[in-house]
Design a protein around this motif. Structure first.
Motif, mmCIF file in Angstrom:
data_model
loop_
_atom_site.group_PDB
_atom_site.id
_atom_site.type_symbol
_atom_site.label_atom_id
_atom_site.label_comp_id
_atom_site.label_asym_id
_atom_site.label_seq_id
_atom_site.Cartn_x
_atom_site.Cartn_y
_atom_site.Cartn_z
ATOM 1 N N THR A 19 5.958 8.176 2.643
ATOM 2 C CA THR A 19 4.659 8.931 2.827
ATOM 3 C C THR A 19 3.354 8.185 2.788
ATOM 4 O O THR A 19 2.344 8.467 3.484
ATOM 5 C CB THR A 19 4.817 10.124 2.240
ATOM 6 O OG1 THR A 19 5.971 11.019 2.524
ATOM 7 C CG2 THR A 19 3.627 11.313 2.595
ATOM 8 N N SER A 20 3.486 7.243 1.855
ATOM 9 C CA SER A 20 2.079 6.467 1.530
ATOM 10 C C SER A 20 2.042 5.537 2.769
ATOM 11 O O SER A 20 0.885 4.794 2.800
ATOM 12 C CB SER A 20 2.448 5.723 0.184
ATOM 13 O OG SER A 20 3.075 4.865 0.379
ATOM 14 N N ILE A 21 2.762 5.185 3.327
ATOM 15 C CA ILE A 21 2.662 4.292 4.544
ATOM 16 C C ILE A 21 2.803 4.697 5.879
ATOM 17 O O ILE A 21 2.086 4.434 6.842
ATOM 18 C CB ILE A 21 3.876 3.035 4.300
ATOM 19 C CG1 ILE A 21 3.596 2.387 3.110
ATOM 20 C CG2 ILE A 21 3.813 2.035 5.396
ATOM 21 C CD1 ILE A 21 4.600 1.374 2.473
ATOM 22 N N VAL A 22 4.044 5.502 6.199
ATOM 23 C CA VAL A 22 4.284 5.856 7.766
ATOM 24 C C VAL A 22 3.246 6.404 8.201
ATOM 25 O O VAL A 22 2.919 6.523 9.575
ATOM 26 C CB VAL A 22 5.669 6.482 7.810
ATOM 27 C CG1 VAL A 22 6.059 6.945 9.150
ATOM 28 C CG2 VAL A 22 6.788 5.660 7.289
ATOM 29 N N PRO A 23 2.670 7.889 7.984
ATOM 30 C CA PRO A 23 1.896 8.565 8.433
ATOM 31 C C PRO A 23 0.782 7.766 9.012
ATOM 32 O O PRO A 23 0.330 7.781 10.282
ATOM 33 C CB PRO A 23 1.360 9.598 7.539
ATOM 34 C CG PRO A 23 2.370 9.847 6.408
ATOM 35 C CD PRO A 23 3.034 8.443 6.463
ATOM 36 N N GLN A 24 0.084 6.876 8.180
ATOM 37 C CA GLN A 24 -1.023 6.316 8.648
ATOM 38 C C GLN A 24 -0.791 5.196 9.793
ATOM 39 O O GLN A 24 -1.434 4.795 10.644
ATOM 40 C CB GLN A 24 -1.661 5.298 7.535
ATOM 41 C CG GLN A 24 -2.757 4.196 7.765
ATOM 42 C CD GLN A 24 -3.966 5.110 8.327
ATOM 43 O OE1 GLN A 24 -4.628 5.830 7.678
ATOM 44 N NE2 GLN A 24 -4.670 4.682 9.409
ATOM 45 N N PHE A 25 0.375 4.610 9.760
ATOM 46 C CA PHE A 25 0.955 3.756 10.478
ATOM 47 C C PHE A 25 1.153 4.229 11.778
ATOM 48 O O PHE A 25 1.209 3.825 12.947
ATOM 49 C CB PHE A 25 2.144 3.112 10.084
ATOM 50 C CG PHE A 25 2.914 2.084 11.038
ATOM 51 C CD1 PHE A 25 2.057 0.952 11.791
ATOM 52 C CD2 PHE A 25 4.291 1.756 10.947
ATOM 53 C CE1 PHE A 25 2.502 0.146 12.386
ATOM 54 C CE2 PHE A 25 4.974 0.735 11.749
ATOM 55 C CZ PHE A 25 3.870 -0.062 12.334
ATOM 56 N N LEU A 26 1.764 5.544 11.761
ATOM 57 C CA LEU A 26 1.950 6.451 13.149
ATOM 58 C C LEU A 26 0.695 6.582 13.758
ATOM 59 O O LEU A 26 0.741 6.577 15.215
ATOM 60 C CB LEU A 26 2.753 7.830 12.730
ATOM 61 C CG LEU A 26 4.102 7.511 12.316
ATOM 62 C CD1 LEU A 26 4.741 8.874 11.908
ATOM 63 C CD2 LEU A 26 4.887 6.918 13.256
ATOM 64 N N VAL A 27 -0.514 7.023 13.241
ATOM 65 C CA VAL A 27 -1.730 7.109 13.465
ATOM 66 C C VAL A 27 -2.114 5.799 14.258
ATOM 67 O O VAL A 27 -2.530 5.869 15.394
ATOM 68 C CB VAL A 27 -2.592 7.794 12.622
ATOM 69 C CG1 VAL A 27 -4.117 7.655 13.289
ATOM 70 C CG2 VAL A 27 -2.302 9.019 12.216
#
Length: 312
Positions: free
Chosen positions: A75-83
């Motif tokens: 969660t610390s990485i993937v949401p920002q990466f998806l954005v």
């Protein structure tokens, strides 16, 4: 991005895979699916470990810690990466980058230490079965898990502060999909030898110390298992450790290759895919690895499902 107060920026640009637009679309779909499965799989282990009294053991206490850690890590990485994958804007704020590095690095370090602790738990279970409950009493389990979290985030705090003290001389384009130490070192406009030595020293402690403990523990486990005359007993003993050893090999293999191999030996794309593997793929596969051959977890899942069906 605008420059403010010399080397202090309003944000950074995460280049990621922006040079491959078609790959970005594929990654957006795949990572969205992987992220959902990661949350579902790891939350299932946590819920089952809490609901079923048969899973109130040291092994599942540590496994619940690992599952919670993996959910937070992804969660610390993937949401920002998806954005960033979903649009042309690849930016991340300065504060967001600091927080992402601190949390992801802290969780990564904690996982290294926690896997070492879990190896000690398996050693006690296989080599000292009659004294297992005495050795792995609840207070010691809580102490070892807490120590892993505290040491992991203390190291992360130190490394994050040292990295963001480096002058970047107006550079703010990170050739990566997350705020990680290696690409930041390449961005700095001063000699980073001391930072490299600091990272190498802490990596030896955080990575190689647990690996050494794991190898030593499993050496003793193998010796103990080979003394068991029953083939079924040997199979059961190796089965309890096989899942943990698989996770250890995957996680430490990729992490060591990123933090110990000279950057000149790896292409930047290779580093990105390696980081993608241990930050996204491994947290998703951990629940599968621990449950596919685990009769206790399968039994707990059946009990919970039966209770739900009976209550209806």
């Amino acid at each position: 991005m605008e420059q403010k107060n010399g080397s202090s920026f309003t944000g950074f640009i995460l280049l990621g895979f922006s040079d491959r637009p078609q790959l970005e679309l594929v990654l957006l779909v795949i990572l969205s699916i992987f992220y959902i499965f990661t949350l579902l799989g790891n939350s299932t282990i946590i819920v089952l470990s809490y609901l079923d009294p048969c899973l109130h053991t040291p092994m599942y206490f540590f496994l619940s810690n690992l599952s919670f850690l993996d959910m937070c890590y992804t969660t610390s990485i993937v949401p920002q990466f998806l954005v960033n994958l979903s649009g042309a804007d690849k930016s991340i704020s300065y504060g967001g980058c600091v927080v992402q590095m601190f949390i992801s690095l802290g969780l990564g370090c904690t996982e290294c230490l926690l896997l070492g602790v879990m190896a000690f738990d398996r050693y006690a279970a296989v080599c000292r079965p009659l004294h297992y409950t005495v050795i792995m009493h609840p207070r010691l389990c809580v102490l070892m898990a807490s120590a892993s979290w505290i040491i992991g985030f203390a190291n992360s705090l130190l490394q994050t502060v040292l990295i963001f003290l480096l002058p970047l001389c107006g550079r703010n384009k990170l050739d990566h999909f997350l705020c990680e130490i290696p690409p930041f070192l390449k961005l700095a406009c001063v000699d980073t030898t001391m930072n490299v030595y600091s990272i190498f020293f802490t990596s030896v402690i955080i990575l190689l110390t647990p690996v050494s403990l794991i190898m030593f523990s499993y050496g003793l486990i193998v010796r103990a298992v080979l003394r068991i005359k029953s083939t079924a007993g040997q199979r059961k003993a190796f089965g309890t450790c096989g899942s943990h050893l698989t996770v250890v090999s995957l996680f430490f293999g990729t992490a060591i290759s990123v933090y110990f191999q000279p950057s000149s030996n790896n292409s930047q794309d290779q580093d990105k895919f390696m980081s993608l593997f241990y930050t996204v793929i491994i947290p998703m596969t951990n629940p599968l690895i621990y449950t596919l051959r685990n009769k206790d977890v399968k039994g707990a899942m059946e009990k919970v499902l039966w209770k739900e069906s009976d209550s209806r």
